[in-house]
Scaffold this motif. Structure first.
Motif, PDB file in Angstrom:
ATOM      1  N   GLY A 204     -36.865 -11.782  39.711  1.00 32.17           N
ATOM      2  CA  GLY A 204     -36.822 -12.616  38.512  1.00 32.17           C
ATOM      3  C   GLY A 204     -36.734 -14.092  38.829  1.00 32.17           C
ATOM      4  O   GLY A 204     -37.434 -14.923  38.229  1.00 32.17           O
ATOM      5  N   LEU A 205     -35.862 -14.466  39.774  1.00 32.76           N
ATOM      6  CA  LEU A 205     -35.754 -15.866  40.161  1.00 32.76           C
ATOM      7  C   LEU A 205     -37.047 -16.357  40.792  1.00 32.76           C
ATOM      8  O   LEU A 205     -37.457 -17.513  40.586  1.00 32.76           O
ATOM      9  N   ALA A 206     -37.701 -15.502  41.559  1.00 31.71           N
ATOM     10  CA  ALA A 206     -38.984 -15.881  42.147  1.00 31.71           C
ATOM     11  C   ALA A 206     -40.013 -16.166  41.053  1.00 31.71           C
ATOM     12  O   ALA A 206     -40.788 -17.128  41.149  1.00 31.71           O
ATOM     13  N   ALA A 207     -40.030 -15.344  40.007  1.00 33.99           N
ATOM     14  CA  ALA A 207     -40.967 -15.560  38.903  1.00 33.99           C
ATOM     15  C   ALA A 207     -40.690 -16.893  38.211  1.00 33.99           C
ATOM     16  O   ALA A 207     -41.623 -17.632  37.850  1.00 33.99           O
ATOM     17  N   ILE A 208     -39.411 -17.219  38.018  1.00 26.11           N
ATOM     18  CA  ILE A 208     -39.068 -18.481  37.363  1.00 26.11           C
ATOM     19  C   ILE A 208     -39.412 -19.661  38.260  1.00 26.11           C
ATOM     20  O   ILE A 208     -39.936 -20.687  37.792  1.00 26.11           O
ATOM     21  N   TYR A 209     -39.143 -19.551  39.556  1.00 22.50           N
ATOM     22  CA  TYR A 209     -39.569 -20.591  40.489  1.00 22.50           C
ATOM     23  C   TYR A 209     -41.077 -20.796  40.397  1.00 22.50           C
ATOM     24  O   TYR A 209     -41.577 -21.932  40.417  1.00 22.50           O
ATOM     25  N   LEU A 210     -41.831 -19.708  40.317  1.00 23.64           N
ATOM     26  CA  LEU A 210     -43.284 -19.800  40.243  1.00 23.64           C
ATOM     27  C   LEU A 210     -43.707 -20.591  39.004  1.00 23.64           C
ATOM     28  O   LEU A 210     -44.559 -21.490  39.085  1.00 23.64           O
ATOM     29  N   VAL A 211     -43.116 -20.277  37.859  1.00 24.40           N
ATOM     30  CA  VAL A 211     -43.428 -21.009  36.633  1.00 24.40           C
ATOM     31  C   VAL A 211     -43.055 -22.481  36.778  1.00 24.40           C
ATOM     32  O   VAL A 211     -43.816 -23.376  36.370  1.00 24.40           O
ATOM     33  N   ALA A 212     -41.889 -22.756  37.366  1.00 22.41           N
ATOM     34  CA  ALA A 212     -41.428 -24.135  37.506  1.00 22.41           C
ATOM     35  C   ALA A 212     -42.358 -24.950  38.403  1.00 22.41           C
ATOM     36  O   ALA A 212     -42.702 -26.097  38.087  1.00 22.41           O
ATOM     37  N   PHE A 213     -42.782 -24.380  39.521  1.00 25.15           N
ATOM     38  CA  PHE A 213     -43.677 -25.106  40.419  1.00 25.15           C
ATOM     39  C   PHE A 213     -45.058 -25.294  39.798  1.00 25.15           C
ATOM     40  O   PHE A 213     -45.683 -26.347  39.970  1.00 25.15           O
TER      41      PHE A 213
ATOM     42  N   ALA B 142     -47.014 -25.362  47.710  1.00 24.93           N
ATOM     43  CA  ALA B 142     -46.261 -24.586  48.698  1.00 24.93           C
ATOM     44  C   ALA B 142     -45.134 -23.814  48.022  1.00 24.93           C
ATOM     45  O   ALA B 142     -44.884 -22.636  48.332  1.00 24.93           O
ATOM     46  N   GLY B 143     -44.442 -24.459  47.102  1.00 24.29           N
ATOM     47  CA  GLY B 143     -43.378 -23.772  46.376  1.00 24.29           C
ATOM     48  C   GLY B 143     -43.909 -22.605  45.562  1.00 24.29           C
ATOM     49  O   GLY B 143     -43.307 -21.525  45.535  1.00 24.29           O
ATOM     50  N   ALA B 144     -45.054 -22.797  44.907  1.00 30.44           N
ATOM     51  CA  ALA B 144     -45.640 -21.724  44.113  1.00 30.44           C
ATOM     52  C   ALA B 144     -46.067 -20.551  44.990  1.00 30.44           C
ATOM     53  O   ALA B 144     -45.869 -19.384  44.622  1.00 30.44           O
ATOM     54  N   VAL B 145     -46.627 -20.840  46.167  1.00 31.78           N
ATOM     55  CA  VAL B 145     -47.061 -19.777  47.077  1.00 31.78           C
ATOM     56  C   VAL B 145     -45.859 -18.990  47.585  1.00 31.78           C
ATOM     57  O   VAL B 145     -45.859 -17.748  47.601  1.00 31.78           O
ATOM     58  N   LEU B 146     -44.806 -19.699  48.004  1.00 32.79           N
ATOM     59  CA  LEU B 146     -43.602 -19.018  48.484  1.00 32.79           C
ATOM     60  C   LEU B 146     -42.978 -18.167  47.372  1.00 32.79           C
ATOM     61  O   LEU B 146     -42.504 -17.054  47.611  1.00 32.79           O
TER      62      LEU B 146
ATOM     63  N   THR C  71     -42.559 -14.082  47.322  1.00 37.40           N
ATOM     64  CA  THR C  71     -41.250 -13.481  47.058  1.00 37.40           C
ATOM     65  C   THR C  71     -41.322 -12.533  45.871  1.00 37.40           C
ATOM     66  O   THR C  71     -40.721 -11.455  45.875  1.00 37.40           O
ATOM     67  N   LEU C  72     -42.070 -12.909  44.859  1.00 38.62           N
ATOM     68  CA  LEU C  72     -42.198 -12.081  43.664  1.00 38.62           C
ATOM     69  C   LEU C  72     -42.832 -10.729  43.971  1.00 38.62           C
ATOM     70  O   LEU C  72     -42.421  -9.704  43.414  1.00 38.62           O
ATOM     71  N   VAL C  73     -43.804 -10.703  44.872  1.00 35.82           N
ATOM     72  CA  VAL C  73     -44.488  -9.442  45.187  1.00 35.82           C
ATOM     73  C   VAL C  73     -43.792  -8.668  46.303  1.00 35.82           C
ATOM     74  O   VAL C  73     -44.281  -7.624  46.738  1.00 35.82           O
ATOM     75  N   GLY C  74     -42.647  -9.178  46.797  1.00 38.59           N
ATOM     76  CA  GLY C  74     -41.839  -8.409  47.727  1.00 38.59           C
ATOM     77  C   GLY C  74     -42.037  -8.702  49.194  1.00 38.59           C
ATOM     78  O   GLY C  74     -41.455  -8.017  50.039  1.00 38.59           O
ATOM     79  N   VAL C  75     -42.820  -9.727  49.538  1.00 39.33           N
ATOM     80  CA  VAL C  75     -43.059 -10.027  50.952  1.00 39.33           C
ATOM     81  C   VAL C  75     -41.805 -10.609  51.608  1.00 39.33           C
ATOM     82  O   VAL C  75     -41.421 -10.207  52.714  1.00 39.33           O
ATOM     83  N   THR C  76     -41.161 -11.531  50.924  1.00 40.98           N
ATOM     84  CA  THR C  76     -40.032 -12.252  51.524  1.00 40.98           C
ATOM     85  C   THR C  76     -38.906 -11.310  51.916  1.00 40.98           C
ATOM     86  O   THR C  76     -38.300 -11.448  52.993  1.00 40.98           O
ATOM     87  N   GLU C  77     -38.587 -10.336  51.083  1.00 38.43           N
ATOM     88  CA  GLU C  77     -37.457  -9.453  51.374  1.00 38.43           C
ATOM     89  C   GLU C  77     -37.714  -8.533  52.573  1.00 38.43           C
ATOM     90  O   GLU C  77     -36.776  -7.961  53.125  1.00 38.43           O
ATOM     91  N   GLN C  78     -38.978  -8.409  52.969  1.00 34.14           N
ATOM     92  CA  GLN C  78     -39.302  -7.584  54.134  1.00 34.14           C
ATOM     93  C   GLN C  78     -39.207  -8.372  55.440  1.00 34.14           C
ATOM     94  O   GLN C  78     -39.314  -7.790  56.519  1.00 34.14           O
ATOM     95  N   LEU C  79     -39.012  -9.684  55.341  1.00 31.26           N
ATOM     96  CA  LEU C  79     -38.883 -10.512  56.540  1.00 31.26           C
ATOM     97  C   LEU C  79     -37.513 -10.299  57.173  1.00 31.26           C
ATOM     98  O   LEU C  79     -36.577  -9.819  56.520  1.00 31.26           O
ATOM     99  N   PRO C  80     -37.362 -10.661  58.457  1.00 31.51           N
ATOM    100  CA  PRO C  80     -36.020 -10.664  59.048  1.00 31.51           C
ATOM    101  C   PRO C  80     -35.071 -11.519  58.218  1.00 31.51           C
ATOM    102  O   PRO C  80     -35.506 -12.456  57.530  1.00 31.51           O
TER     103      PRO C  80
ATOM    104  N   ALA D 141     -36.206 -23.022  51.518  1.00 29.74           N
ATOM    105  CA  ALA D 141     -37.363 -23.886  51.311  1.00 29.74           C
ATOM    106  C   ALA D 141     -37.675 -24.038  49.822  1.00 29.74           C
ATOM    107  O   ALA D 141     -37.994 -25.143  49.353  1.00 29.74           O
ATOM    108  N   LEU D 142     -37.590 -22.943  49.070  1.00 31.20           N
ATOM    109  CA  LEU D 142     -37.819 -23.019  47.628  1.00 31.20           C
ATOM    110  C   LEU D 142     -36.848 -23.997  46.976  1.00 31.20           C
ATOM    111  O   LEU D 142     -37.235 -24.819  46.131  1.00 31.20           O
ATOM    112  N   TRP D 143     -35.593 -23.918  47.387  1.00 29.57           N
ATOM    113  CA  TRP D 143     -34.574 -24.808  46.815  1.00 29.57           C
ATOM    114  C   TRP D 143     -34.843 -26.265  47.187  1.00 29.57           C
ATOM    115  O   TRP D 143     -34.802 -27.155  46.326  1.00 29.57           O
ATOM    116  N   VAL D 144     -35.130 -26.536  48.453  1.00 29.09           N
ATOM    117  CA  VAL D 144     -35.370 -27.908  48.904  1.00 29.09           C
ATOM    118  C   VAL D 144     -36.590 -28.502  48.200  1.00 29.09           C
ATOM    119  O   VAL D 144     -36.569 -29.654  47.744  1.00 29.09           O
TER     120      VAL D 144
END
Length: 477
Positions: free
Chosen positions: A19-28, A78-82, A86-95, A105-108
């Motif tokens: 959900g937060l990823a979706a809102i970040y996407l809209v914001a960017f 870059a923020g929208a891509v990240l 994250t929204l599609v689940g890639v980020t959570e699969q990272l180390p 990075a999204l926050w900065v």
């Protein structure tokens, strides 16, 4: 340190991060599509002028080191891509470290935009997204058990958001205490939605019930967030239902949606029994991560002094950030409610001199009321920043003093980027010779008026907001 793990909140964490990823996407995306006209190098309030006047220590941003429209577009993209990854689940699969780095990075990136955004980014939901974004850094990845301390900090944010909003209303306009504010608010809110007129025409006893329900949800229910289950989940559920009601009745950018997302973290996995999710098996939580979570908890505890003091004060401030990083803020809105809707209508003419035959053509905005026959549209969670500031301008000229003359100059130049923020340009071939602005009182049509005319609004002139000006009258600032 398994004692910090929050068993039974796997789905809640998943929904919060997505959900937060979706809102970040809209914001960017909103930043990318609107920045050139609002804060670009040749915008209404240019970033280069701002960073020359305001030092980094007062408003930290990557753009203090360098600014160009191309760089801003790169940051927003870059923020929208990240956010999308994250929204599609890639980020959570990272180390774990890489996952945390993406959220950082999204926050900065978004902090860098907000801190140079000036009046266009002065809304409480900007700080809310940034504060929630910091907590998301510590929510962990798919291999890490949710940390109860972080989920508790999310509840503390949700508590401050709701309880602060409730206090500002109870201490503010008398109509909140006598339960009459919604006689007006559905009609006078900043940007009505497609159903707002229907909400406005509900029987007045229902409006009083709405207000009473709001007080219960914001002043009583938040304390339940810290109770054992199922009380905490029930409290969050009440908040979520209330926010969905607000989603239907107006356009408040992502304020309602981020509140819903935060509330989802409180609901235990048992609540989501209808969702088929494989049982998660987590390994030991890394000790450095546990240390980071404990450090975050201590930092929030210290920084909470200022918002708590603000909530306890009779001079409570709305939507205030107590530090330049927009972390651990205070929230609250609509402490006062306007009784009448005043709209600034901007018009242009091709005539250099007014005559009885002069034709004034109206500029149409995307979201704010203009054409009385046009039904309000649903834009939230997308944020139409110019439309919102035009609402403030209708309340008082002082709110528009710093930017409205520059906006008018852009219209006199037929500035392409500025016109993209509008629904309709009445001068597609040649810039207007002069621009004026008039003030109108708007009200919803009654059921009979709507049936007879098809109009959604009735408007009456209140006089001039700005006398006609030409390009030579409006100087660049």
């Amino acid at each position: 340190m398994d004692w910090l793990d929050a068993d039974g909140y796997t789905i809640g964490r998943l929904l919060v991060t997505r959900g937060l990823a979706a809102i970040y996407l809209v914001a960017f995306l909103a930043a990318l599509l609107q920045f050139r006209a609002l804060i670009g190098a040749h915008g209404i309030l240019p970033v280069p002028a701002f960073v020359r006047a305001v030092p980094f220590r007062r408003s930290p941003s990557l753009f203090h080191w360098r600014y160009s429209d191309r760089l801003f577009a790169a940051v927003a993209t870059a923020g929208a891509v990240l956010a999308l990854l994250t929204l599609v689940g890639v980020t959570e699969q990272l180390p774990l470290a890489a996952c945390m780095l993406v959220w950082f990075a999204l926050w900065v990136l978004y902090l860098s935009i907000v801190n140079v955004g000036q009046v266009w980014y002065s809304f409480g939901w900007e700080s809310l997204l940034l504060e929630a974004g910091v907590l998301a850094i510590f929510l962990g990845n798919a291999d890490t058990s949710p940390q109860f301390a972080v989920l508790l900090l999310v509840r503390w944010l949700l508590f401050r958001l709701e309880f602060g909003a409730g206090l500002i209303k109870w201490r503010g306009d008398r109509c909140w205490r006598d339960l009459t504010c919604l006689y007006y608010h559905h009609e006078t809110q900043p940007m009505p939605g497609p159903f707002s007129r229907h909400f406005h025409h509900l029987p007045r006893p229902l409006h009083r019930i709405e207000v009473a329900g709001n007080h219960f949800t914001q002043l009583v229910v938040p304390f339940g967030l810290f109770a054992p289950q199922p009380v905490a989940g029930i409290a969050a559920g009440i908040m979520i239902v209330t926010q969905l009601w607000l989603v239907l009745s107006g356009n408040f950018a992502w304020l309602n949606w981020i509140t819903i997302v935060l509330g989802l973290s409180v609901l235990p996995d048992e609540f989501y029994g209808w969702i088929v999710v494989p049982m998660a098996e987590y390994g030991p939580t890394p000790e450095p991560f546990v240390a980071a979570v404990l450090s975050l908890t201590a930092a929030v505890a210290v920084l909470s002094y200022w918002p708590v003091r603000n909530m306890l004060s009779h001079r409570q401030a709305m939507n205030a950030s107590f530090n330049r990083w927009h972390f651990v803020n205070t929230y609250g809105a609509f402490g006062s409610v306007t009784r009448t809707r005043r709209e600034v209508i901007v018009e242009g003419t091709a005539d250099a001199v007014s005559t009885p035959a002069t034709e004034w053509r109206e500029y149409e905005f995307k979201g704010k009321p203009g054409d009385v026959h046009r039904r309000p549209r649903q834009y939230a969670p997308y944020h139409l920043r110019l439309d919102w500031m035009m609402w403030f301008a209708g309340i008082s000229r002082d709110y528009a003093a710093g930017w409205f003359p520059r906006f008018v100059r852009k219209l006199l130049e037929n500035d392409r980027d500025t016109l993209k923020l509008l629904r309709h340009n009445p001068f597609p071939d040649k810039p207007p010779a002069r621009i004026r602005a008039r003030l109108f009182r708007y009200r919803y049509t009654t059921h009979a008026e709507h049936r007879a005319t098809g109009a959604w609004w009735v408007r009456d002139s209140l006089g001039d907001f700005m006398m006609p000006v030409s390009r030579s009258d409006v100087r660049a600032r």
